[in-house]
Design an enzyme around this catalytic site. Structure first.
Site, mmCIF file in Angstrom:
data_model
loop_
_atom_site.group_PDB
_atom_site.id
_atom_site.type_symbol
_atom_site.label_atom_id
_atom_site.label_comp_id
_atom_site.label_asym_id
_atom_site.label_seq_id
_atom_site.Cartn_x
_atom_site.Cartn_y
_atom_site.Cartn_z
ATOM 1 N N ASN A 62 0.789 -1.242 0.000
ATOM 2 C CA ASN A 62 0.000 0.000 0.000
ATOM 3 C C ASN A 62 0.816 1.285 0.000
ATOM 4 O O ASN A 62 0.263 2.361 -0.180
ATOM 5 C CB ASN A 62 -0.946 0.029 1.199
ATOM 6 C CG ASN A 62 -2.188 -0.804 0.954
ATOM 7 O OD1 ASN A 62 -2.369 -1.335 -0.132
ATOM 8 N ND2 ASN A 62 -3.041 -0.921 1.950
ATOM 9 N N GLU A 126 -2.427 -0.343 -8.069
ATOM 10 C CA GLU A 126 -3.843 -0.507 -7.725
ATOM 11 C C GLU A 126 -4.469 0.883 -7.626
ATOM 12 O O GLU A 126 -5.584 1.127 -8.058
ATOM 13 C CB GLU A 126 -3.944 -1.249 -6.396
ATOM 14 C CG GLU A 126 -5.364 -1.568 -5.962
ATOM 15 C CD GLU A 126 -5.408 -2.166 -4.570
ATOM 16 O OE1 GLU A 126 -6.039 -3.203 -4.384
ATOM 17 O OE2 GLU A 126 -4.797 -1.584 -3.641
ATOM 18 N N TRP A 216 -11.253 -7.796 11.434
ATOM 19 C CA TRP A 216 -10.420 -7.339 10.309
ATOM 20 C C TRP A 216 -8.958 -7.458 10.711
ATOM 21 O O TRP A 216 -8.142 -7.967 9.984
ATOM 22 C CB TRP A 216 -10.772 -5.879 9.961
ATOM 23 C CG TRP A 216 -9.835 -5.281 8.937
ATOM 24 C CD1 TRP A 216 -9.884 -5.480 7.584
ATOM 25 C CD2 TRP A 216 -8.730 -4.410 9.173
ATOM 26 N NE1 TRP A 216 -8.858 -4.790 6.972
ATOM 27 C CE2 TRP A 216 -8.147 -4.129 7.920
ATOM 28 C CE3 TRP A 216 -8.175 -3.842 10.317
ATOM 29 C CZ2 TRP A 216 -7.029 -3.291 7.787
ATOM 30 C CZ3 TRP A 216 -7.070 -3.017 10.184
ATOM 31 C CH2 TRP A 216 -6.510 -2.753 8.926
ATOM 32 N N ARG A 247 -15.387 -2.893 5.265
ATOM 33 C CA ARG A 247 -14.926 -4.086 4.570
ATOM 34 C C ARG A 247 -16.128 -4.941 4.172
ATOM 35 O O ARG A 247 -17.251 -4.688 4.621
ATOM 36 C CB ARG A 247 -13.988 -4.915 5.476
ATOM 37 C CG ARG A 247 -12.635 -4.246 5.743
ATOM 38 C CD ARG A 247 -11.804 -4.130 4.476
ATOM 39 N NE ARG A 247 -10.492 -3.501 4.698
ATOM 40 C CZ ARG A 247 -10.220 -2.201 4.560
ATOM 41 N NH1 ARG A 247 -11.187 -1.348 4.246
ATOM 42 N NH2 ARG A 247 -8.991 -1.741 4.737
ATOM 43 N N ASP A 349 -7.995 -11.918 -5.056
ATOM 44 C CA ASP A 349 -7.822 -10.801 -4.127
ATOM 45 C C ASP A 349 -8.086 -11.275 -2.690
ATOM 46 O O ASP A 349 -7.369 -10.931 -1.755
ATOM 47 C CB ASP A 349 -8.798 -9.691 -4.524
ATOM 48 C CG ASP A 349 -8.646 -8.448 -3.668
ATOM 49 O OD1 ASP A 349 -7.493 -8.094 -3.357
ATOM 50 O OD2 ASP A 349 -9.672 -7.844 -3.316
ATOM 51 N N HIS A 386 -1.544 1.902 9.691
ATOM 52 C CA HIS A 386 -2.543 1.901 8.606
ATOM 53 C C HIS A 386 -3.234 3.256 8.636
ATOM 54 O O HIS A 386 -2.560 4.280 8.564
ATOM 55 C CB HIS A 386 -3.510 0.729 8.838
ATOM 56 C CG HIS A 386 -4.221 0.266 7.610
ATOM 57 N ND1 HIS A 386 -5.245 0.986 7.048
ATOM 58 C CD2 HIS A 386 -4.088 -0.843 6.844
ATOM 59 C CE1 HIS A 386 -5.697 0.336 5.978
ATOM 60 N NE2 HIS A 386 -5.011 -0.774 5.822
ATOM 61 N N SER A 433 2.492 -1.997 5.172
ATOM 62 C CA SER A 433 3.494 -3.061 5.334
ATOM 63 C C SER A 433 4.876 -2.570 4.934
ATOM 64 O O SER A 433 5.860 -2.762 5.654
ATOM 65 C CB SER A 433 3.102 -4.279 4.496
ATOM 66 O OG SER A 433 3.049 -3.949 3.121
HETATM 67 C C1 FAD Z 1 -6.297 -6.768 7.821
HETATM 68 C C2 FAD Z 1 -5.133 -5.946 7.388
HETATM 69 C C3 FAD Z 1 -4.939 -5.733 6.028
HETATM 70 C C4 FAD Z 1 -3.845 -5.008 5.605
HETATM 71 N N1 FAD Z 1 -3.647 -4.846 4.269
HETATM 72 C C5 FAD Z 1 -2.525 -4.253 3.813
HETATM 73 C C6 FAD Z 1 -2.254 -4.196 2.418
HETATM 74 O O1 FAD Z 1 -3.044 -4.643 1.592
HETATM 75 N N2 FAD Z 1 -1.072 -3.639 2.039
HETATM 76 C C7 FAD Z 1 -0.170 -3.142 2.926
HETATM 77 O O2 FAD Z 1 0.891 -2.665 2.515
HETATM 78 N N3 FAD Z 1 -0.417 -3.170 4.264
HETATM 79 C C8 FAD Z 1 -1.563 -3.706 4.722
HETATM 80 N N4 FAD Z 1 -1.813 -3.769 6.065
HETATM 81 C C9 FAD Z 1 -0.898 -3.078 7.005
HETATM 82 C C10 FAD Z 1 0.286 -3.917 7.444
HETATM 83 O O3 FAD Z 1 -0.086 -5.237 7.658
HETATM 84 C C11 FAD Z 1 0.848 -3.315 8.726
HETATM 85 O O4 FAD Z 1 1.075 -1.960 8.453
HETATM 86 C C12 FAD Z 1 2.163 -3.918 9.177
HETATM 87 O O5 FAD Z 1 2.052 -5.309 9.301
HETATM 88 C C13 FAD Z 1 2.602 -3.297 10.514
HETATM 89 O O6 FAD Z 1 3.830 -3.823 10.884
HETATM 90 P P1 FAD Z 1 4.206 -4.077 12.430
HETATM 91 O O7 FAD Z 1 5.541 -4.716 12.432
HETATM 92 O O8 FAD Z 1 3.967 -2.865 13.211
HETATM 93 O O9 FAD Z 1 3.108 -5.140 12.933
HETATM 94 P P2 FAD Z 1 2.937 -6.660 12.510
HETATM 95 O O10 FAD Z 1 3.468 -6.898 11.159
HETATM 96 O O11 FAD Z 1 1.519 -6.989 12.776
HETATM 97 O O12 FAD Z 1 3.874 -7.443 13.541
HETATM 98 C C14 FAD Z 1 3.649 -7.508 14.918
HETATM 99 C C15 FAD Z 1 4.569 -8.559 15.495
HETATM 100 O O13 FAD Z 1 4.580 -8.496 16.915
HETATM 101 C C16 FAD Z 1 4.475 -9.810 17.439
HETATM 102 N N5 FAD Z 1 3.933 -9.683 18.790
HETATM 103 C C17 FAD Z 1 2.734 -9.179 19.174
HETATM 104 N N6 FAD Z 1 2.630 -9.204 20.504
HETATM 105 C C18 FAD Z 1 3.786 -9.731 20.985
HETATM 106 C C19 FAD Z 1 4.277 -10.016 22.280
HETATM 107 N N7 FAD Z 1 3.565 -9.737 23.371
HETATM 108 N N8 FAD Z 1 5.509 -10.569 22.409
HETATM 109 C C20 FAD Z 1 6.256 -10.841 21.309
HETATM 110 N N9 FAD Z 1 5.838 -10.588 20.053
HETATM 111 C C21 FAD Z 1 4.622 -10.038 19.899
HETATM 112 C C22 FAD Z 1 3.600 -10.529 16.433
HETATM 113 O O14 FAD Z 1 3.694 -11.928 16.542
HETATM 114 C C23 FAD Z 1 4.199 -9.997 15.128
HETATM 115 O O15 FAD Z 1 5.356 -10.687 14.800
HETATM 116 C C24 FAD Z 1 -2.929 -4.474 6.538
HETATM 117 C C25 FAD Z 1 -3.145 -4.670 7.902
HETATM 118 C C26 FAD Z 1 -4.237 -5.385 8.324
HETATM 119 C C27 FAD Z 1 -4.450 -5.597 9.790
#
Ligand code: FAD
Length: 634
Positions: A62, A126, A216, A247, A349, A386, A433
């Site tokens: 995204n 997209e 979600w 959604r 998708d 997000h 992501s």
């Molecule tokens: C439903 C959904 C759809 C999405 N669609 C898109 C998309 O189409 N395109 C796009 O680019 N982005 C998308 N995103 C956004 C993207 O997924 C997030 O922005 C990204 O994953 C955030 O990264 P993060 O590392 O902060 O969290 P995450 O990738 O969620 O990672 C969190 C990590 O923390 C770990 N964790 C949690 N609690 C603990 C704990 N207590 N102890 C140890 N480890 C822990 C988890 O296991 C995981 O490894 C979407 C998000 C969601 C929820």
């Protein structure tokens, strides 16, 4: 717990979490640490290959700015984010992530992620900022690079990080427990990078009965980032900015491809297009009501007004969109081919990232080229990466951040040595992501720099470790001691199990803090009552009981959620206006107050007193030229 082994791990930089931001941090931190002979360790509650929000895969990346193509500038991206957040954003952070995000995407491709290309070899978009991918294995690809960079011995999987370890007001590490073995982990580190995602199941979900657990946002991210940073004493920002995605109803399938790629319309039951019929409402939210694209919360709001008026269900007009696209092909044979292609793209998708939506379509005989499919506003989530913005208040990059936003190392919270990225850092939404990965890389490098320049060994007293161990393992003891007091393990005068605790939390948030049943509406009195009930819930947290390690994790997830909930309610109370209708509506303060509330609403739990502090922080425009800020919706 006599049969619990305590495992102590000493490292220089500790990355907590294993998702997109953590994997980005791992790659960059490992590179810089090697140059300084330092060690980097990563700890995830799950298995890194399939952990976090990207676990199931994604069908689009995204955030891709495409700076090299010259089509977009950093300013374009900052304007887009600022407008979408109704003026409340840290431009320094958004720009910093935006200038690094393309390189993360190029790395993904180099590591093997298939990104769609057109006949000329260009990425298929997209929308303006989104790229289409064959993303079923997205997370596996990103995890592999992180694992290769760190070395498998420096990764701890299935260890639930529960709380920070402190040396006075400086971070000294983290503690947690294995969800598979009787092991209590004590990680000591010079710098800690928090990337444990956002929070779901704080509010009551629409799903119930056999659908319980479906949301979600993936249920395994349970507010650990917020709890960890709050308990360390870090200042938090945008805790009121929750995200409500619209959604596909009940299985939460993504709508992005339908709106952006298939150019579908959404209409109410009468066939009216609320984005047209309700357009005049946007005038009440100027200047943001007049910007393009219309902010996500305002789009939600227009649909919600239709629902409130009894004009539901709301439909995605899939049949109409597919017909329009295939009718555009004149040759009948080619048209048939196009139709097949569109059908398969529609199903893929979902199969790429929300398999259950495809199952629901199949189970309900939904043929997208024949009939429309219901969409609905989901329950609220906390996802700062997000379209939400909640997270820790972090220091900005030296070359972009004004003094108010810079106190040293980039992405360091207000606690020395504590770094945050992805959902864990606030006021920099729309990183998704790819941006979370890029932010993780910048923060990872910054954490290594901190460890190099602050070489003292981390110190945490034995008394602190022992007290945390006792508190964290207590639910196991409680269950063991009292299980004989009743015949039903769920009903006991001496304890509460995780599910009942979660239901209580969700009910409070749903009814008092503007969840689905309250039509996302609240007021001061409701919020104050909610605070009172949250206080009682907090008292009962010490009575949580768990028969095994899995439930011990569930208990602590709910404590983490409860703290996220409290930060949210306090901040919604503090901000005396409605700024994001469509996310929440303060019925007692129904309009936006630019004069007094065009600012950040920050909060901090003070470890020494146990009291909360609330404060305003200024919005400082960086990318808008004089006079332009308001015009851009700044
Ligand atoms: C439903 C959904 C759809 C999405 N669609 C898109 C998309 O189409 N395109 C796009 O680019 N982005 C998308 N995103 C956004 C993207 O997924 C997030 O922005 C990204 O994953 C955030 O990264 P993060 O590392 O902060 O969290 P995450 O990738 O969620 O990672 C969190 C990590 O923390 C770990 N964790 C949690 N609690 C603990 C704990 N207590 N102890 C140890 N480890 C822990 C988890 O296991 C995981 O490894 C979407 C998000 C969601 C929820």
């Amino acid at each position: 717990m006599a049969n619990f082994e305590t495992v102590e791990v000493k490292t220089d930089v500790l990355i907590v979490g294993g998702g997109m931001a953590a994997c980005g941090a791992a790659v960059e931190a490992a590179y810089w640490a090697k140059k300084h002979n330092l060690q980097v360790t990563m700890v995830d509650k799950a298995a890194v290959d399939r952990s976090g929000a990207v676990a199931m895969g994604l069908s689009a990346i995204n955030q891709y700015v495409g700076l090299k193509d010259g089509k977009n500038t950093l300013k374009d991206y900052v304007n887009y984010v600022r407008n979408d957040l109704m003026g409340i954003t840290r431009e320094d952070l958004v720009a910093d992530i935006a200038r690094h995000v393309d390189s993360s995407v190029h790395l993904f491709e180099k590591w093997g992620l298939p990104i769609w290309k057109d006949e000329a070899g260009n990425y298929v978009h997209e929308g303006r900022w989104q790229l289409m991918i064959n993303g079923e294995s997205y997370k596996v690809v990103v995890a592999e690079a992180a694992k290769n960079a760190l070395g498998i011995d420096n990764i701890y999987e299935r260890v639930f990080i529960t709380a920070p370890l402190m040396d006075g007001d400086k971070i000294a590490g983290a503690v947690g427990f294995s969800v598979r073995e009787n092991k209590f982990y004590v990680f000591k580190a010079k710098a800690v990078l928090v990337a444990m995602g956002g929070a779901v199941h704080v509010f009551k979900p629409r799903s119930s009965g056999e659908g319980l657990g479906r949301a979600w946002y993936p249920p395994w991210n349970a507010g650990s980032s917020a709890y960890f940073t709050l308990k360390a004493g870090a200042e938090m920002t945008c805790q009121e900015v929750r995200f409500i995605p619209v959604r596909f109803k009940d299985a939460y399938g993504p709508v992005g491809a339908w709106f952006l790629l298939f150019k579908s319309r959404a209409t109410n039951a009468m066939g009216e297009e609320y984005m047209q019929t309700r357009r005049s409402e946007l005038q009440n939210w100027l200047p943001y009501g007049s910007v393009k694209p219309i902010p996500a919360n305002l789009r939600n709001w227009l649909g919600m007004l239709d629902v409130k008026d009894g004009k539901g269900p709301i439909y995605m007009r899939t049949e109409e969109a597919i017909k329009k696209l295939s009718d555009a092909v004149t040759d009948p044979k080619e048209r048939k081919k196009k139709l097949k292609e569109l059908e398969s793209e529609a199903w893929e998708d979902f199969l790429d990232m929300t398999v259950s939506q495809a199952i629901l379509w199949a189970a309900t005989n939904l043929v997208p080229e024949e009939k429309p499919s219901e969409i609905a506003a989901a329950e609220p989530y906390f996802i700062g990466s997000h379209s939400g913005a909640s997270g820790a208040w972090v220091s900005g990059p030296e070359d972009l951040a004004p003094p108010e936003y810079n106190w040293g190392y980039s992405y360091m919270a207000t606690v020395s040595g504590l770094f945050c990225a992805g959902d864990a850092s606030g006021a920099s939404s729309h990183k998704f992501s790819s941006g979370s990965h890029a932010e993780g890389r910048i923060a990872g490098k910054s954490a290594v720099r901190y460890a190099v320049e602050n070489p003292d060994e981390p110190h945490a007293s034995e008394a602190q470790v022992n007290a945390l161990r006792e508190e964290i393992l207590r639910p196991l003891d409680t269950y063991e001691r009292h299980q004989g007091a009743s015949t039903d393990p769920d009903v006991n005068p001496n304890y509460i199990r995780h599910k009942s605790f979660m239901f209580r939390l969700q009910k409070i948030m749903d009814e008092y803090a503007g969840g689905v049943s309250a039509q996302f509406t609240t007021n001061r009195q409701l919020l104050e009552k909610g605070m009172e009930l949250l206080g009682l819930l907090k008292e009962d947290a010490s009575k949580l009981a768990a028969p095994d390690l899995h439930e011990l994790m569930r208990c602590w997830e709910n404590v983490h959620r409860m703290w996220q909930a409290e930060a949210h309610v306090r901040t919604v109370l503090f901000r005396e206006e409605t700024r994001w209708p469509g996310y929440y509506y303060r019925a007692d303060l129904p309009s936006m107050d630019q004069e007094n509330w065009k600012c950040f609403a920050n909060c901090r739990w003070v470890p020494s007193t146990g009291e909360w502090e609330m404060m305003k922080r200024p919005i400082i425009p960086i990318y808008a030229e004089a006079g332009e800020h308001e015009l851009l919706g700044g």
